[in-house]
Design a protein around this motif. Structure first.
Motif, PDB file in Angstrom:
ATOM      1  N   ASN A  11      -2.991   1.944  -4.118  1.00 22.00           N
ATOM      2  CA  ASN A  11      -2.410   3.295  -4.158  1.00 22.00           C
ATOM      3  C   ASN A  11      -3.414   4.329  -3.659  1.00 22.00           C
ATOM      4  O   ASN A  11      -4.532   4.409  -4.170  1.00 22.00           O
ATOM      5  CB  ASN A  11      -2.006   3.682  -5.586  1.00 22.00           C
ATOM      6  CG  ASN A  11      -0.958   2.777  -6.194  1.00 22.00           C
ATOM      7  OD1 ASN A  11      -0.947   2.576  -7.399  1.00 22.00           O
ATOM      8  ND2 ASN A  11      -0.074   2.217  -5.373  1.00 22.00           N
ATOM      9  N   ASP A  12      -2.984   5.120  -2.682  1.00 20.43           N
ATOM     10  CA  ASP A  12      -3.785   6.233  -2.165  1.00 20.43           C
ATOM     11  C   ASP A  12      -3.417   7.473  -2.973  1.00 20.43           C
ATOM     12  O   ASP A  12      -2.304   7.993  -2.857  1.00 20.43           O
ATOM     13  CB  ASP A  12      -3.473   6.406  -0.678  1.00 20.43           C
ATOM     14  CG  ASP A  12      -3.803   7.800  -0.158  1.00 20.43           C
ATOM     15  OD1 ASP A  12      -4.789   8.380  -0.626  1.00 20.43           O
ATOM     16  OD2 ASP A  12      -3.067   8.275   0.733  1.00 20.43           O
ATOM     17  N   VAL A  27      -4.444   4.998   8.240  1.00 23.40           N
ATOM     18  CA  VAL A  27      -4.782   4.103   7.134  1.00 23.40           C
ATOM     19  C   VAL A  27      -5.439   4.944   6.049  1.00 23.40           C
ATOM     20  O   VAL A  27      -6.508   5.523   6.279  1.00 23.40           O
ATOM     21  CB  VAL A  27      -5.739   2.984   7.589  1.00 23.40           C
ATOM     22  CG1 VAL A  27      -6.024   2.030   6.432  1.00 23.40           C
ATOM     23  CG2 VAL A  27      -5.162   2.237   8.781  1.00 23.40           C
ATOM     24  N   HIS A  28      -4.800   5.030   4.897  1.00 25.13           N
ATOM     25  CA  HIS A  28      -5.301   5.886   3.820  1.00 25.13           C
ATOM     26  C   HIS A  28      -5.974   5.122   2.695  1.00 25.13           C
ATOM     27  O   HIS A  28      -6.529   5.736   1.767  1.00 25.13           O
ATOM     28  CB  HIS A  28      -4.148   6.708   3.224  1.00 25.13           C
ATOM     29  CG  HIS A  28      -3.624   7.753   4.152  1.00 25.13           C
ATOM     30  ND1 HIS A  28      -2.305   7.794   4.559  1.00 25.13           N
ATOM     31  CD2 HIS A  28      -4.240   8.790   4.777  1.00 25.13           C
ATOM     32  CE1 HIS A  28      -2.126   8.819   5.372  1.00 25.13           C
ATOM     33  NE2 HIS A  28      -3.284   9.439   5.524  1.00 25.13           N
ATOM     34  N   SER A  29      -5.871   3.806   2.715  1.00 20.12           N
ATOM     35  CA  SER A  29      -6.475   2.997   1.654  1.00 20.12           C
ATOM     36  C   SER A  29      -6.407   1.544   2.089  1.00 20.12           C
ATOM     37  O   SER A  29      -5.777   1.207   3.092  1.00 20.12           O
ATOM     38  CB  SER A  29      -5.724   3.166   0.325  1.00 20.12           C
ATOM     39  OG  SER A  29      -4.463   2.496   0.377  1.00 20.12           O
ATOM     40  N   SER A  30      -7.030   0.704   1.321  1.00 23.80           N
ATOM     41  CA  SER A  30      -6.807  -0.730   1.455  1.00 23.80           C
ATOM     42  C   SER A  30      -5.920  -1.164   0.289  1.00 23.80           C
ATOM     43  O   SER A  30      -5.292  -0.326  -0.371  1.00 23.80           O
ATOM     44  CB  SER A  30      -8.131  -1.495   1.474  1.00 23.80           C
ATOM     45  OG  SER A  30      -7.916  -2.860   1.779  1.00 23.80           O
ATOM     46  N   ASN A  31      -5.886  -2.458   0.026  1.00 27.61           N
ATOM     47  CA  ASN A  31      -5.001  -2.992  -1.002  1.00 27.61           C
ATOM     48  C   ASN A  31      -5.787  -3.385  -2.236  1.00 27.61           C
ATOM     49  O   ASN A  31      -6.944  -3.001  -2.410  1.00 27.61           O
ATOM     50  CB  ASN A  31      -4.241  -4.206  -0.445  1.00 27.61           C
ATOM     51  CG  ASN A  31      -5.170  -5.369  -0.155  1.00 27.61           C
ATOM     52  OD1 ASN A  31      -6.236  -5.175   0.417  1.00 27.61           O
ATOM     53  ND2 ASN A  31      -4.782  -6.565  -0.549  1.00 27.61           N
ATOM     54  N   LEU A  32      -5.186  -4.178  -3.082  1.00 26.42           N
ATOM     55  CA  LEU A  32      -5.811  -4.607  -4.329  1.00 26.42           C
ATOM     56  C   LEU A  32      -7.110  -5.367  -4.092  1.00 26.42           C
ATOM     57  O   LEU A  32      -8.041  -5.278  -4.887  1.00 26.42           O
ATOM     58  CB  LEU A  32      -4.817  -5.494  -5.101  1.00 26.42           C
ATOM     59  CG  LEU A  32      -5.314  -6.149  -6.382  1.00 26.42           C
ATOM     60  CD1 LEU A  32      -5.695  -5.103  -7.404  1.00 26.42           C
ATOM     61  CD2 LEU A  32      -4.256  -7.077  -6.945  1.00 26.42           C
ATOM     62  N   LEU A  71       0.847  -1.186   0.000  1.00 25.87           N
ATOM     63  CA  LEU A  71       0.000   0.000   0.000  1.00 25.87           C
ATOM     64  C   LEU A  71       0.883   1.236   0.000  1.00 25.87           C
ATOM     65  O   LEU A  71       1.844   1.321   0.769  1.00 25.87           O
ATOM     66  CB  LEU A  71      -0.903   0.033   1.240  1.00 25.87           C
ATOM     67  CG  LEU A  71      -2.122  -0.881   1.291  1.00 25.87           C
ATOM     68  CD1 LEU A  71      -1.728  -2.341   1.310  1.00 25.87           C
ATOM     69  CD2 LEU A  71      -2.970  -0.560   2.522  1.00 25.87           C
ATOM     70  N   THR A  72       0.558   2.188  -0.861  1.00 33.52           N
ATOM     71  CA  THR A  72       1.365   3.400  -0.960  1.00 33.52           C
ATOM     72  C   THR A  72       0.470   4.631  -0.939  1.00 33.52           C
ATOM     73  O   THR A  72      -0.713   4.569  -1.281  1.00 33.52           O
ATOM     74  CB  THR A  72       2.182   3.423  -2.271  1.00 33.52           C
ATOM     75  OG1 THR A  72       1.292   3.611  -3.383  1.00 33.52           O
ATOM     76  CG2 THR A  72       2.959   2.129  -2.466  1.00 33.52           C
ATOM     77  N   THR A  73       1.072   5.739  -0.537  1.00 36.88           N
ATOM     78  CA  THR A  73       0.442   7.047  -0.657  1.00 36.88           C
ATOM     79  C   THR A  73       1.256   7.881  -1.635  1.00 36.88           C
ATOM     80  O   THR A  73       2.492   7.941  -1.536  1.00 36.88           O
ATOM     81  CB  THR A  73       0.366   7.760   0.700  1.00 36.88           C
ATOM     82  OG1 THR A  73      -0.644   7.135   1.496  1.00 36.88           O
ATOM     83  CG2 THR A  73       0.011   9.234   0.537  1.00 36.88           C
ATOM     84  N   VAL A  74       0.572   8.506  -2.589  1.00 36.46           N
ATOM     85  CA  VAL A  74       1.218   9.356  -3.590  1.00 36.46           C
ATOM     86  C   VAL A  74       1.008  10.804  -3.199  1.00 36.46           C
ATOM     87  O   VAL A  74      -0.138  11.239  -3.003  1.00 36.46           O
ATOM     88  CB  VAL A  74       0.636   9.087  -4.992  1.00 36.46           C
ATOM     89  CG1 VAL A  74       1.319   9.973  -6.027  1.00 36.46           C
ATOM     90  CG2 VAL A  74       0.780   7.610  -5.359  1.00 36.46           C
ATOM     91  N   ASP A  75       2.111  11.547  -3.081  1.00 35.75           N
ATOM     92  CA  ASP A  75       2.020  12.938  -2.643  1.00 35.75           C
ATOM     93  C   ASP A  75       1.754  13.868  -3.823  1.00 35.75           C
ATOM     94  O   ASP A  75       1.839  13.471  -4.994  1.00 35.75           O
ATOM     95  CB  ASP A  75       3.303  13.337  -1.919  1.00 35.75           C
ATOM     96  CG  ASP A  75       3.019  14.190  -0.693  1.00 35.75           C
ATOM     97  OD1 ASP A  75       1.893  14.717  -0.594  1.00 35.75           O
ATOM     98  OD2 ASP A  75       3.911  14.313   0.164  1.00 35.75           O
ATOM     99  N   PHE A  89     -14.686   1.825   3.643  1.00 36.97           N
ATOM    100  CA  PHE A  89     -15.059   2.790   4.671  1.00 36.97           C
ATOM    101  C   PHE A  89     -13.840   3.231   5.490  1.00 36.97           C
ATOM    102  O   PHE A  89     -13.226   2.439   6.200  1.00 36.97           O
ATOM    103  CB  PHE A  89     -16.123   2.175   5.576  1.00 36.97           C
ATOM    104  CG  PHE A  89     -17.343   1.720   4.825  1.00 36.97           C
ATOM    105  CD1 PHE A  89     -18.210   2.636   4.248  1.00 36.97           C
ATOM    106  CD2 PHE A  89     -17.628   0.365   4.681  1.00 36.97           C
ATOM    107  CE1 PHE A  89     -19.335   2.226   3.547  1.00 36.97           C
ATOM    108  CE2 PHE A  89     -18.745  -0.063   3.981  1.00 36.97           C
ATOM    109  CZ  PHE A  89     -19.609   0.873   3.413  1.00 36.97           C
ATOM    110  N   LYS A  90     -13.524   4.515   5.400  1.00 37.27           N
ATOM    111  CA  LYS A  90     -12.317   5.082   6.012  1.00 37.27           C
ATOM    112  C   LYS A  90     -12.328   5.003   7.542  1.00 37.27           C
ATOM    113  O   LYS A  90     -11.323   4.621   8.157  1.00 37.27           O
ATOM    114  CB  LYS A  90     -12.184   6.545   5.572  1.00 37.27           C
ATOM    115  CG  LYS A  90     -11.045   7.308   6.227  1.00 37.27           C
ATOM    116  CD  LYS A  90     -11.036   8.762   5.787  1.00 37.27           C
ATOM    117  CE  LYS A  90      -9.875   9.537   6.401  1.00 37.27           C
ATOM    118  NZ  LYS A  90      -9.845  10.947   5.964  1.00 37.27           N
ATOM    119  N   ASP A  91     -13.436   5.381   8.151  1.00 38.51           N
ATOM    120  CA  ASP A  91     -13.433   5.533   9.608  1.00 38.51           C
ATOM    121  C   ASP A  91     -13.309   4.210  10.368  1.00 38.51           C
ATOM    122  O   ASP A  91     -12.515   4.121  11.321  1.00 38.51           O
ATOM    123  CB  ASP A  91     -14.678   6.300  10.048  1.00 38.51           C
ATOM    124  CG  ASP A  91     -14.576   7.783   9.699  1.00 38.51           C
ATOM    125  OD1 ASP A  91     -13.603   8.162   9.015  1.00 38.51           O
ATOM    126  OD2 ASP A  91     -15.457   8.557  10.100  1.00 38.51           O
TER     127      ASP A  91
END
Length: 950
Positions: A391-392, A568-573, A362-366, A552-554
């Motif tokens: 990818n977030d 946690v900004h996302s889940s996976n595939l 899992l990644t976050t893209v800035d 669901f984010k929360d």
């Protein structure tokens, strides 16, 4: 002219030059399309009768002519210039069913079966025990008569100990497909095919086909050994398995495929533990999957047998253990017995020179070009060695936002997503499986409406990502606005940067502050929409294209054990992983290492075998923890994150099989209760195993401050969600049966080795290897053709067949009825009601039951579960109710929405449809487009083009 006197319709423009037909007696003749026309005309007349006027005659004439053209066209796509008469009849059936002439096709199927039985009981005028006069072509071009005695010996070995199978129908099938000049390899394939074509009438022929494939594999595996038998039988191979395995390891090391460290084990000790007989218990789909995708090969020649494969994986996972040999044997026992199976990347790469064993990243893209293009690079490197990507993209500014560096205007996140999708397709993991990624976007992002359209087949193709999965990352505040029919404001993240890291009530409060600022004109890029209209559009796109999924984010954050260490900004595939990510120079790419307990191997008629489950889970958690230290990390951000937090994801598969064993109907209250009990036991033993590992090896680096360190276990974290939601927004059973108080104290005092322990993945491929239903899925159909990267496979529910046999109901008519009714028992009158209830398919189960069962599991999980939802007759109201229920039930994520139109069974005879072994590459049709079929989700069940199903 009446239909009874109408002449057969001519073959319409069929080019028949050169095509020849093998008759049942083994002789060849020229292809004659008019015979197809005559046969079809007779079939229609047999069902519709001979009476009719000129209009009826004309209709029949043209209809049969069109169907004949379809059959001829299909035959001319055949790669060989020779076809068997049975293959022609297969195509006739297929044309009838595609034309929806179901009654005619059903009559034709039964007619063929009756004549096939007559031939097998003496109607065939060949001498019993004989076959066509065939010579086999050796690799050097020489020809020798078919050694029928050898064929019968191999077949007898394959049949040994299997109920309800005999040699005669296999030999009959073989005789109709072999031809003079057939190569030795084609003969081996033909024998396997002869058995697998019988699977639909008797599922045990799957095991026969597997053993025949194993015979071929044994010949390949020893082909490099000096003095080895050309094709050793199972008894010979079993006696020499340890010696073969030692030789295979040395060879694999010499050619650079296996880590030389494996040679430092006490090979005599570990190979003495091999169980050669377990090769004989692998089903055909499982062995074919191993053959095509997992076993080591040199220039296409497999030289790794299944038990050697499992031992290699086990040794790779035991490399850093104190008593490596003892642990390798323990791990091997777990894998080869199918009590537990590691994930596909672990199976691919354990013990090799590049041991990338982790499943999910899992990644976050800035919001800058360096981060965006660095994200593409990271995706490529992670996907190269079989990683699935989430990818977030939420931080990337939206369409119309100001770019300070150039004083320009942003084109938004969508163009960057298209490049990300193309990157995933380009890096296909060496052909082992398709590269795949899922892009996540929060619901308040200004580009969310364009994001919803990414998978549409219409519109500007430059703003579409046809191959990328997408998911909505939905905050609770949005669902509250939907419930209240209030407005919702969309922002560009560069103007509201802290929303990305906020959740729960803190998010809601800050979001309302930004809305007020926008009304005062202090925010440049924003747009207000009606929340319920955006929600309806989200559901509409999910219905039409299968994307974006609803997550669901929360709940993911409020129940995260690691909320002290990030967000946690996302889940996976596949939507089961919920780990923290962070962009930047000190960023973290979340990594998860997966494996699944085979629940079917841990139940009996009376329920769970708790002691066996405890033993399995204890060893499995140790194996998964070892992955963290052994793993080959392709990027530093992944290594840094994994070594700090050490998350693993233990899941389950075979849930539907476990229900059948206990005689529990999948749509019943008892099924929901078993979902609760089984998840509780899995959770309890996994947490205990990780805590015990912490006592042995030390806790993970960021344990202090975690929920674990405060004695808050996953079941306890439900209260955090309840507190944030308020009254009426969380409906979940909180009952338990085990001694959780003692475990809380154990975790507090000993610590935890892993920040996260539990996640239920889809398991589509490893469940094929183990021969059980995937993950927590209900059965899709009781009889169907399964497509994956190894081809097409006839799948029959063996539990159902066993019950039907016991009641004297399993026969050719039942097979034909199952085909006709799309693998469902509901409309087959002679099937008793209790069996219809027990073997109800996914679309026959009330969807809320699947959500209820998932909610019972979710309360025990520190991560999430890959949850597919099924709707037989979807509507806007049903979708709205189902996904609101999922939210109120505390689910963290959902996965694919399946609709009836996305799944269809081949109604023609399944014989001949099995793909790869025919020598014809499998070419499955693409998923139906929304334009062609508005009810078809973008990923049909077991779609081989969908990496999430592999």
């Amino acid at each position: 002219m009446t239909a009874s006197t109408a002449p057969p319709a001519p073959a319409h423009g069929a080019a028949t030059t050169g095509l020849r037909v093998i008759r049942r007696d083994g002789t060849e003749t020229a292809f004659d399309a008019s015979k197809i026309t005559v046969a079809m005309t007779k079939a229609f007349l047999a069902v519709e009768g001979t009476a009719g006027d000129a209009a009826h005659s004309s209709r029949l004439h043209h209809l049969v002519g069109e169907l004949t053209d379809q059959v001829v066209a299909a035959l001319h796509r055949h790669p060989a210039p020779v076809v068997h008469v049975e293959q022609i009849q297969d195509q006739v059936e297929l044309a009838l069913m595609r034309g929806e002439h179901h009654r005619v096709a059903r009559s034709y199927v039964l007619y063929r079966e009756e004549h096939a039985q007559a031939r097998s009981t003496g109607g065939d005028d060949r001498e019993a025990g004989s076959g066509p006069d065939v010579r086999v072509t050796a690799p050097d071009g020489t020809r020798a008569p078919l050694d029928r005695a050898r064929v019968e010996t191999v077949l007898a070995e394959a049949l040994a100990g299997i109920d309800d199978v005999t040699a005669a129908p296999v030999l009959s099938e073989l005789d109709r497909t072999v031809y003079d000049g057939i190569t030795a390899d084609e003969l081996s394939q033909a024998l396997v095919m002869a058995a697998r074509t019988l699977v639909e009438r008797e599922p045990n022929y799957s095991l026969v086909a597997s053993r025949l494939l194993l015979d071929r594999l044994r010949a390949e595996a020893v082909s490099h050994l000096a003095g080895a038998p050309e094709t050793p039988d199972q008894a010979t191979m079993a006696a020499g398995y340890p010696a073969y395995t030692r030789d295979y390891l040395r060879r694999a090391i010499d050619i650079g495929l296996v880590d030389p460290e494996l040679a430092t084990f006490d090979l005599d000790r570990v190979t003495a533990a091999l169980r050669p007989e377990r090769d004989l218990e692998i089903g055909f789909l499982g062995l074919q999957t191993l053959y095509d995708r997992y076993l080591l090969h040199e220039r296409g020649t497999r030289f790794e047998l299944p038990q050697a494969f499992f031992l290699r994986v086990a040794m790779g996972l035991a490399l850093r253990e104190d008593d490596r040999e003892a642990r390798a044997i323990e791990f091997y026992e777990l894998l080869s017995s199918f009590d537990f199976m590691a994930s596909t990347p672990t199976l691919f790469n354990s013990g090799t020179t590049r041991p990338q064993l982790s499943s999910c990243f899992l990644t976050t893209v800035d919001d800058d070009l360096e981060s965006i293009f660095g994200g593409y690079r990271n995706n490529a490197l992670l996907a190269k060695y079989s990683g699935g990507l989430g990818n977030d993209w939420t931080p990337v500014r939206g369409l119309g936002a100001h770019i300070r560096g150039t004083n320009g205007v942003s084109q938004g996140v969508v163009p960057f997503l298209k490049i990300a999708g193309d990157t995933a397709v380009a890096v296909n993991q060496g052909g082992k499986r398709k590269g795949a990624a899922c892009a996540y976007l929060e619901t308040w992002h200004i580009d969310v409406e364009e994001f919803l359209d990414l998978r549409k087949n219409t519109g500007d193709d430059r703003r579409r990502t046809h191959d990328m999965n997408t998911a909505n990352w939905v905050p609770d505040e949005f669902l509250r606005r939907v419930q209240a029919d209030a407005t919702w404001t969309l922002f560009s993240p560069d103007e509201v940067p802290d929303l990305h890291d906020l959740y729960g009530n803190a998010f809601a409060e800050r979001y309302q502050e930004y809305e007020a600022a926008a009304q005062r004109g202090e925010i440049r890029v924003h747009r207000t929409v009606r929340a319920v209209e955006l929600w309806r559009r989200m559901l509409t796109m999910l219905f039409e294209t299968g994307h974006p999924w609803i997550t669901f984010k929360d709940p993911c954050n409020l129940r995260s054990p690691q909320q002290h260490a990030g967000v946690v900004h996302s889940s996976n595939l596949c939507t089961e992983i919920t780990l923290n990510t962070r962009a930047g120079e000190d960023g973290e790419v979340a990594v998860c290492n997966l494996g699944s307990v085979n629940l079917a191997a841990h139940v009996g008629p009376e329920g769970l075998d708790a002691d066996k489950l405890r033993r399995t889970v204890t060893t499995a958690v140790r194996m998964l923890d070892n992955v963290v230290d052994i793993n080959f990390y392709t990027i530093p951000e992944a290594r840094r994150s994994n070594l700090r937090h050490r998350p693993v994801g233990l899941g389950m598969m075979g849930f539907s099989d476990a229900l059948f064993t206990q005689r529990i109907a999948p749509g019943s209250d008892a099924a929901v209760e078993f979902a609760d009990v089984s998840a509780e036991a899995l959770s309890f033993h996994a947490i205990a195993a990780s805590s015990d590992l912490a006592a042995e090896r030390g806790s993970y680096a960021t344990f202090d401050g975690s929920l674990w360190s405060r004695g808050i276990l996953p079941i306890d974290s439900l209260q955090h969600l309840a507190d944030a939601r308020g009254a009426g927004e969380l409906e979940i059973d909180r009952s338990s049966t085990l001694d959780w108080d003692a475990l809380r104290e154990r975790v507090r005092s000993q610590g935890m080795r892993n920040s996260n322990v539990l996640a239920i993945a889809p398991t589509a491929t490893i469940s094929n290897i183990c021969g059980v239903g995937q993950s927590i899925e209900p059965i899709h159909l009781n009889l169907y053709v399964k497509s994956n990267m190894s081809g097409d496979f006839t799948v029959v529910n063996p539990h159902l067949v066993r019950d039907l046999k016991e009641r004297g109901l399993w026969d050719e008519v039942m097979v034909a009825d199952l085909k006709y009714f799309d693998g469902s028992l509901a409309d087959i009158d002679r099937v008793p009601g209790d069996l219809k209830e027990l073997y109800a398919t996914a679309f026959e189960i009330e969807p809320r039951r699947l959500v209820e069962a998932a909610a019972r599991r979710q309360k025990w999980l520190d991560q999430a579960q890959s949850l597919n939802l099924y709707l037989a007759g979807p509507s806007g109201r049903k979708l709205d109710e189902l996904y609101r229920l999922a939210w109120r039930s505390g689910l963290k994520t959902t996965y694919y929405l399946r609709t009836r139109a996305a799944t269809s069974v081949e109604k023609s005879t399944l014989q001949g449809t099995d793909g790869r072994l025919t020598g014809v590459p499998s070419s499955p049709a693409p998923a139906a487009s929304p334009a062609a079929d508005p009810t078809a989700a973008a990923c049909s069940i077991d779609d081989p083009d969908c990496e999430a199903c592999q």
